[in-house]
Design a protein around this motif. Structure first.
Motif, PDB file in Angstrom:
ATOM      1  N   PHE A  64      36.769  37.008  42.562  1.00 40.26           N
ATOM      2  CA  PHE A  64      36.355  37.549  41.261  1.00 40.26           C
ATOM      3  C   PHE A  64      36.274  39.082  41.333  1.00 40.26           C
ATOM      4  O   PHE A  64      36.882  39.798  40.537  1.00 40.26           O
ATOM      5  CB  PHE A  64      34.995  36.930  40.893  1.00 40.26           C
ATOM      6  CG  PHE A  64      34.383  37.465  39.642  1.00 40.26           C
ATOM      7  CD1 PHE A  64      34.781  37.003  38.395  1.00 40.26           C
ATOM      8  CD2 PHE A  64      33.377  38.428  39.696  1.00 40.26           C
ATOM      9  CE1 PHE A  64      34.201  37.492  37.233  1.00 40.26           C
ATOM     10  CE2 PHE A  64      32.796  38.921  38.542  1.00 40.26           C
ATOM     11  CZ  PHE A  64      33.206  38.453  37.302  1.00 40.26           C
ATOM     12  N   TRP A 113      42.285  45.194  38.764  1.00 45.50           N
ATOM     13  CA  TRP A 113      42.609  45.410  37.339  1.00 45.50           C
ATOM     14  C   TRP A 113      42.143  46.818  36.912  1.00 45.50           C
ATOM     15  O   TRP A 113      42.883  47.566  36.279  1.00 45.50           O
ATOM     16  CB  TRP A 113      41.928  44.298  36.531  1.00 45.50           C
ATOM     17  CG  TRP A 113      42.253  44.247  35.073  1.00 45.50           C
ATOM     18  CD1 TRP A 113      43.196  44.957  34.403  1.00 45.50           C
ATOM     19  CD2 TRP A 113      41.590  43.422  34.100  1.00 45.50           C
ATOM     20  NE1 TRP A 113      43.183  44.617  33.071  1.00 45.50           N
ATOM     21  CE2 TRP A 113      42.211  43.677  32.853  1.00 45.50           C
ATOM     22  CE3 TRP A 113      40.544  42.493  34.153  1.00 45.50           C
ATOM     23  CZ2 TRP A 113      41.808  43.036  31.674  1.00 45.50           C
ATOM     24  CZ3 TRP A 113      40.161  41.859  32.983  1.00 45.50           C
ATOM     25  CH2 TRP A 113      40.779  42.126  31.756  1.00 45.50           C
ATOM     26  N   ILE A 167      47.387  36.972  41.677  1.00 45.05           N
ATOM     27  CA  ILE A 167      47.484  37.042  40.212  1.00 45.05           C
ATOM     28  C   ILE A 167      48.842  37.609  39.790  1.00 45.05           C
ATOM     29  O   ILE A 167      49.496  37.086  38.894  1.00 45.05           O
ATOM     30  CB  ILE A 167      46.342  37.920  39.629  1.00 45.05           C
ATOM     31  CG1 ILE A 167      44.986  37.285  39.927  1.00 45.05           C
ATOM     32  CG2 ILE A 167      46.514  38.136  38.124  1.00 45.05           C
ATOM     33  CD1 ILE A 167      44.794  35.901  39.349  1.00 45.05           C
ATOM     34  N   VAL A 185      39.812  40.729  41.892  1.00 42.14           N
ATOM     35  CA  VAL A 185      40.711  40.818  40.734  1.00 42.14           C
ATOM     36  C   VAL A 185      40.204  41.894  39.776  1.00 42.14           C
ATOM     37  O   VAL A 185      40.981  42.725  39.286  1.00 42.14           O
ATOM     38  CB  VAL A 185      40.825  39.451  40.014  1.00 42.14           C
ATOM     39  CG1 VAL A 185      41.651  39.582  38.735  1.00 42.14           C
ATOM     40  CG2 VAL A 185      41.452  38.418  40.938  1.00 42.14           C
ATOM     41  N   LEU A 186      38.889  41.896  39.550  1.00 42.74           N
ATOM     42  CA  LEU A 186      38.342  42.908  38.624  1.00 42.74           C
ATOM     43  C   LEU A 186      38.647  44.320  39.114  1.00 42.74           C
ATOM     44  O   LEU A 186      39.098  45.175  38.345  1.00 42.74           O
ATOM     45  CB  LEU A 186      36.826  42.738  38.538  1.00 42.74           C
ATOM     46  CG  LEU A 186      36.249  41.964  37.360  1.00 42.74           C
ATOM     47  CD1 LEU A 186      34.731  42.053  37.391  1.00 42.74           C
ATOM     48  CD2 LEU A 186      36.783  42.477  36.023  1.00 42.74           C
ATOM     49  N   GLU A 191      34.961  40.575  32.558  1.00 42.73           N
ATOM     50  CA  GLU A 191      34.296  39.661  33.492  1.00 42.73           C
ATOM     51  C   GLU A 191      34.482  38.208  33.049  1.00 42.73           C
ATOM     52  O   GLU A 191      34.697  37.314  33.867  1.00 42.73           O
ATOM     53  CB  GLU A 191      32.783  39.958  33.585  1.00 42.73           C
ATOM     54  CG  GLU A 191      32.438  41.225  34.324  1.00 42.73           C
ATOM     55  CD  GLU A 191      32.666  42.481  33.480  1.00 42.73           C
ATOM     56  OE1 GLU A 191      32.970  42.349  32.276  1.00 42.73           O
ATOM     57  OE2 GLU A 191      32.570  43.586  34.043  1.00 42.73           O
ATOM     58  N   SER A 216      43.867  38.771  46.425  1.00 36.62           N
ATOM     59  CA  SER A 216      43.573  38.263  45.079  1.00 36.62           C
ATOM     60  C   SER A 216      44.515  38.908  44.072  1.00 36.62           C
ATOM     61  O   SER A 216      45.071  38.226  43.194  1.00 36.62           O
ATOM     62  CB  SER A 216      42.131  38.580  44.674  1.00 36.62           C
ATOM     63  OG  SER A 216      41.243  38.084  45.639  1.00 36.62           O
ATOM     64  N   LYS A 221      36.943  37.041  31.341  1.00 32.61           N
ATOM     65  CA  LYS A 221      38.342  36.649  31.569  1.00 32.61           C
ATOM     66  C   LYS A 221      38.563  36.289  33.038  1.00 32.61           C
ATOM     67  O   LYS A 221      39.085  35.231  33.357  1.00 32.61           O
ATOM     68  CB  LYS A 221      39.287  37.794  31.174  1.00 32.61           C
ATOM     69  CG  LYS A 221      39.395  37.977  29.671  1.00 32.61           C
ATOM     70  CD  LYS A 221      40.366  39.100  29.336  1.00 32.61           C
ATOM     71  CE  LYS A 221      40.422  39.289  27.817  1.00 32.61           C
ATOM     72  NZ  LYS A 221      41.237  40.436  27.435  1.00 32.61           N
ATOM     73  N   VAL A 222      38.138  37.175  33.921  1.00 27.10           N
ATOM     74  CA  VAL A 222      38.376  36.902  35.343  1.00 27.10           C
ATOM     75  C   VAL A 222      37.548  35.688  35.779  1.00 27.10           C
ATOM     76  O   VAL A 222      37.987  34.893  36.621  1.00 27.10           O
ATOM     77  CB  VAL A 222      38.070  38.151  36.209  1.00 27.10           C
ATOM     78  CG1 VAL A 222      38.284  37.849  37.687  1.00 27.10           C
ATOM     79  CG2 VAL A 222      38.961  39.307  35.783  1.00 27.10           C
ATOM     80  N   VAL A 225      46.765  39.646  33.169  1.00 26.05           N
ATOM     81  CA  VAL A 225      45.475  38.931  33.138  1.00 26.05           C
ATOM     82  C   VAL A 225      45.399  38.073  31.876  1.00 26.05           C
ATOM     83  O   VAL A 225      45.052  36.880  31.932  1.00 26.05           O
ATOM     84  CB  VAL A 225      44.296  39.929  33.179  1.00 26.05           C
ATOM     85  CG1 VAL A 225      42.970  39.205  32.973  1.00 26.05           C
ATOM     86  CG2 VAL A 225      44.288  40.686  34.496  1.00 26.05           C
TER      87      VAL A 225
END
Ligand code: NOJ
Length: 754
Positions: free
Chosen positions: A303, A310, A289, A306-307, A26, A285, A28-29, A320
């Motif tokens: 946010f 990932w 990335i 992306v999480l 979290e 998203s 990092k993103v 990431v």
């Protein structure tokens, strides 16, 4: 050691690794998120997402947000960005320079560097550490609302000026208290969206990108610019923000860029809602990335998207981590982790913002940027008229004078609505203070720059006081009345904030409102008429130019505009600016940039010639210059050499003046269609009356190469014609042909091959 990231004696890469090792997914993103809005909104974001960047916060607002970030588990500071585009225009009371298109007309990297340095200083004392500038899009179509934000139509000039502005912002050391990170935008091809319509597709080939639009970015990034912003638009139908070839193959692989990429405002969301390229924000998203965008400006759901991607394995951890490393690198380089002062506004704000040294630099920038388009000899005003009538909508209009990206401009909505009146010298103010003791100055606005009913779109309504489009008292009749009483008329005409910037593309580029009627009525008075244009970009002035004895283009000159225009009209300073964007005769001529390619039916239209009214490089002076004796140091050159071009320039008039000596080159026969000329060098010189100077311009042979349709950079052996003169117009250029004996091919990276 987990705490190594706090240790300033450790190398930056080590600190980055230590911090990455300590961060949760979290966190990092969260670094990839850029927020905007009130401190309350920031608090929520920080709490939920640990945001990495924030925009448009300054002063106490910024400090409050930074304190919240410092209180998080790892205390990673926020990098604050601001649109300080020509001076710190969104800060109330800052020194505002002429707009970028205006500044480019001075053809002076030294001046751009100074402007950048001063802007950085004014920005830093109010808090931010990052500016969203320089704008590196190439001007193509004057209908585009943002054309005035560019350095004009030439790729080489824009690269040199952009690099200089970046040097000014970033200084020798990014950690310096007054240095800010620069941002090269909008990557890439944004100046060439279809029909000048902002944010539509750029229908450009990769060959065109490689030759005409990417080199400017390459130049500025080579100068050390630490961030890049993606464009709003699609290129080849792919949003810039998810454009793998642009962001990975070119930017990272080929150019080895190791700063970070920020998206433009909500481009991830818009790829879903407006471009219909992705099903949802999560998908967009993840694509952003993967393609190489690293910080998302304000997109809701980014946010989470992306999480989730990932976790599902749609983005890998290396991608990431590399993105977060790039973001953290810039934060470390700026000094955010090590110097608390770098994180906050500075106490010396009052002494620095709008100080006299900055105002002086602004004045010098305006005089160097103004372009004298026409003069039948009326200027300079050596004998002062008894009465001067100053008329026109932009004579006393601080919004038009300050231009886009300043308080009152469409995009400055969040900022204080009005720039302090006493910090803007309007043209009327300037004329009053320069001429007022000897001449009586009468003033009537005459008309508005646009009709209230002209504005169909209400996107970004500007902050001008309510009723600013009400008919001025007495209308054109009053302007004519005072003109009739006077010995000279100065009409200050132009465009308004509602016709400039994002969402304000135009389909008619004549002066708006009743301005043409105003000029016609003034002409009937028979009084000598000087036009001062306070415009964001070139206009079509065919219907009015004949009425004027002189036309001075002052662009949007900023805080010191009035003083500078008065000094030029009076002849205290000799105009020297030269156009960096061609002025067409009609809208139908668009695009009309000087580096066109040949075609046998392309030299004229049915009803007019294909030449612009005022070409790239045009600009008059109160003196005259004669060019002679064009020479090169040799007749033949190898691929690694440079041509030393020499020419004699004589000031043949009676006044000292500055001249911008321009050097163009044409590849005489090229296996793929070549432009008829391209700027390859210039020199700005000062000559006393009667003085002659030998000017030397160096042109590297390597700069004569081009990207061919296979995506390879090649230089073909053969003849090249060197042309030197005062503008790009053929009739004014001396020429000489040299030969390049060795060809060279530089294959680009595989990803770059078309
Ligand atoms: C939109 C504009 O396109 C860009 O130039 C600007 O820097 C960002 N938003 C931030 O305001």
């Amino acid at each position: 050691m987990p705490d190594d990231y706090k240790n300033s004696s450790q190398p930056i890469e080590r600190r980055i690794s230590a911090l990455l090792a300590a961060m949760t997914p979290e966190e990092k993103v969260g670094q990839m998120v850029m927020g905007a809005g009130s401190p309350e909104c920031a608090r929520q974001l920080i709490h939920k997402n640990f945001i990495g960047g924030y925009l448009h916060a300054m002063g106490e607002h910024l400090a409050e947000i930074q304190r919240c970030a410092e209180a998080t588990r790892l205390g990673i500071p926020i990098l604050f960005g601001i649109d300080a585009i020509h001076g710190h225009g969104l800060w109330k009371g800052a020194t505002i320079f002429p707009t970028q298109l205006a500044l480019s007309c001075a053809w002076s990297p030294e001046m751009l560097e100074r402007v950048g340095r001063i802007t950085a200083k004014e920005v830093r004392v109010t808090g931010p550490q990052w500016v969203f500038s320089p704008q590196l899009d190439i001007g193509r179509d004057i209908r585009w609302g943002r054309l005035g934000e560019t350095f004009g139509e030439d790729v080489f000039l824009a690269g040199e000026l952009g690099a200089a502005l970046c040097r000014g912002y970033q200084g020798n050391d990014l950690r310096h208290l007054y240095s800010v990170a620069a941002c090269a935008k909008h990557f890439a091809g944004y100046g060439d969206t279809v029909g000048g319509r902002d944010s539509t597709d750029s229908e450009v080939s990769r060959k065109k990108l490689l030759n005409d639009y990417l080199p400017v970015f390459e130049r500025v990034l080579a100068e050390g610019c630490r961030t890049v912003m993606t464009g709003y638009q699609t290129v080849e139908g792919i949003p810039c923000t998810t454009h793998h070839w642009l962001l990975r193959d070119v930017l990272r692989e080929q150019w080895k860029f190791d700063g970070f990429v920020v998206t433009d405002w909500d481009t991830v969301g818009r790829a879903v809602r407006e471009q219909f390229v992705f099903q949802n924000v999560g998908e967009a998203s993840a694509a952003a990335i993967r393609a190489g965008s690293e910080m998302s400006m304000v997109t809701e759901g980014f946010f989470e998207g992306v999480l989730a991607a990932w976790r599902k394995g749609e983005i890998d951890t290396d991608t990431v981590d590399a993105a977060v490393a790039n973001l953290l690198r810039v934060k470390f380089e700026v000094g955010l982790f090590d110097d608390p002062k770098k994180r906050y506004p500075l106490p010396e704000r009052e002494e620095i913002v709008y100080c006299s040294a900055h105002r002086k630099a602004a004045f010098e920038a305006v005089v160097a940027s103004c372009v004298l388009l026409e003069n039948n000899g009326i200027l300079p005003l050596r004998t002062l008229p008894k009465k001067i009538a100053v008329v026109g909508p932009n004579a006393d209009d601080l919004f038009a004078q300050l231009g886009g990206w300043s308080i009152g401009a469409p995009q400055g909505e969040f900022a204080d609505p009005v720039q302090p009146r006493e910090r803007v010298v309007t043209i009327l103010d300037g004329l009053r203070s320069a001429f007022g003791s000897q001449s009586e100055i009468l003033y009537a606005k005459g008309c508005n720059a646009m009709h209230g009913t002209d504005k169909v779109a209400d996107f970004f309504l500007p902050h001008q006081p309510v009723g600013y489009l009400d008919e001025p008292e007495g209308g054109i009749g009053e302007a004519v009345r005072i003109a009739g009483e006077s010995d000279l008329v100065v009409a200050v005409l132009g465009d308004t904030q509602s016709q400039v910037g994002e969402g304000n593309d135009r389909s008619d580029m004549r002066l708006g409102g009743d301005q043409e009627a105003l000029v016609a009525a003034l002409q009937k008075t028979g009084k000598p008429l000087i036009l001062v244009l306070v415009v964001s970009k070139p206009h079509i002035i065919e219907n009015i130019r004949g009425a004027a004895s002189a036309i001075l283009c002052a662009w949007n000159p900023g805080s010191e505009g009035g003083h500078a225009v008065a000094a030029l009209l009076k002849g205290e300073i000799n105009p020297s600016g030269k156009l960096t964007q061609s002025w067409p005769r009609s809208l139908g001529q668009q695009p009309v940039h000087y580096d066109q390619k040949p075609g046998w039916h392309a030299t004229r239209f049915v009803s007019e010639c294909a030449e612009p009214r005022y070409p790239f490089g045009h600009g008059l002076s109160y003196t005259s210059f004669a060019y002679s004796d064009l020479q090169t140091d040799k007749e033949t050159y190898g691929a690694d050499e440079s041509i030393r071009v020499r020419v004699s320039v004589k000031n043949t008039g009676e006044t000292a003046g500055d001249e911008i000596v321009q050097c163009y080159v044409r590849d005489v026969v090229r296996s793929e269609l070549a432009p008829l000329k391209q700027l390859k060098g210039w020199a700005k010189i000062s000559l006393a009356a009667g003085e002659t100077q030998e000017v030397c311009i160096s042109v590297p042979i390597s700069s004569l190469g081009f990207y061919n349709c296979d995506g390879a950079r090649v230089l073909e052996a053969g003849e090249f014609t060197i042309m030197v003169g005062p503008s790009s117009e053929n009739g004014q250029l001396l020429s000489k042909t040299i030969a390049v004996t060795t060809a060279a091919t530089h294959k680009t990276t595989e990803g770059n091959t078309l």
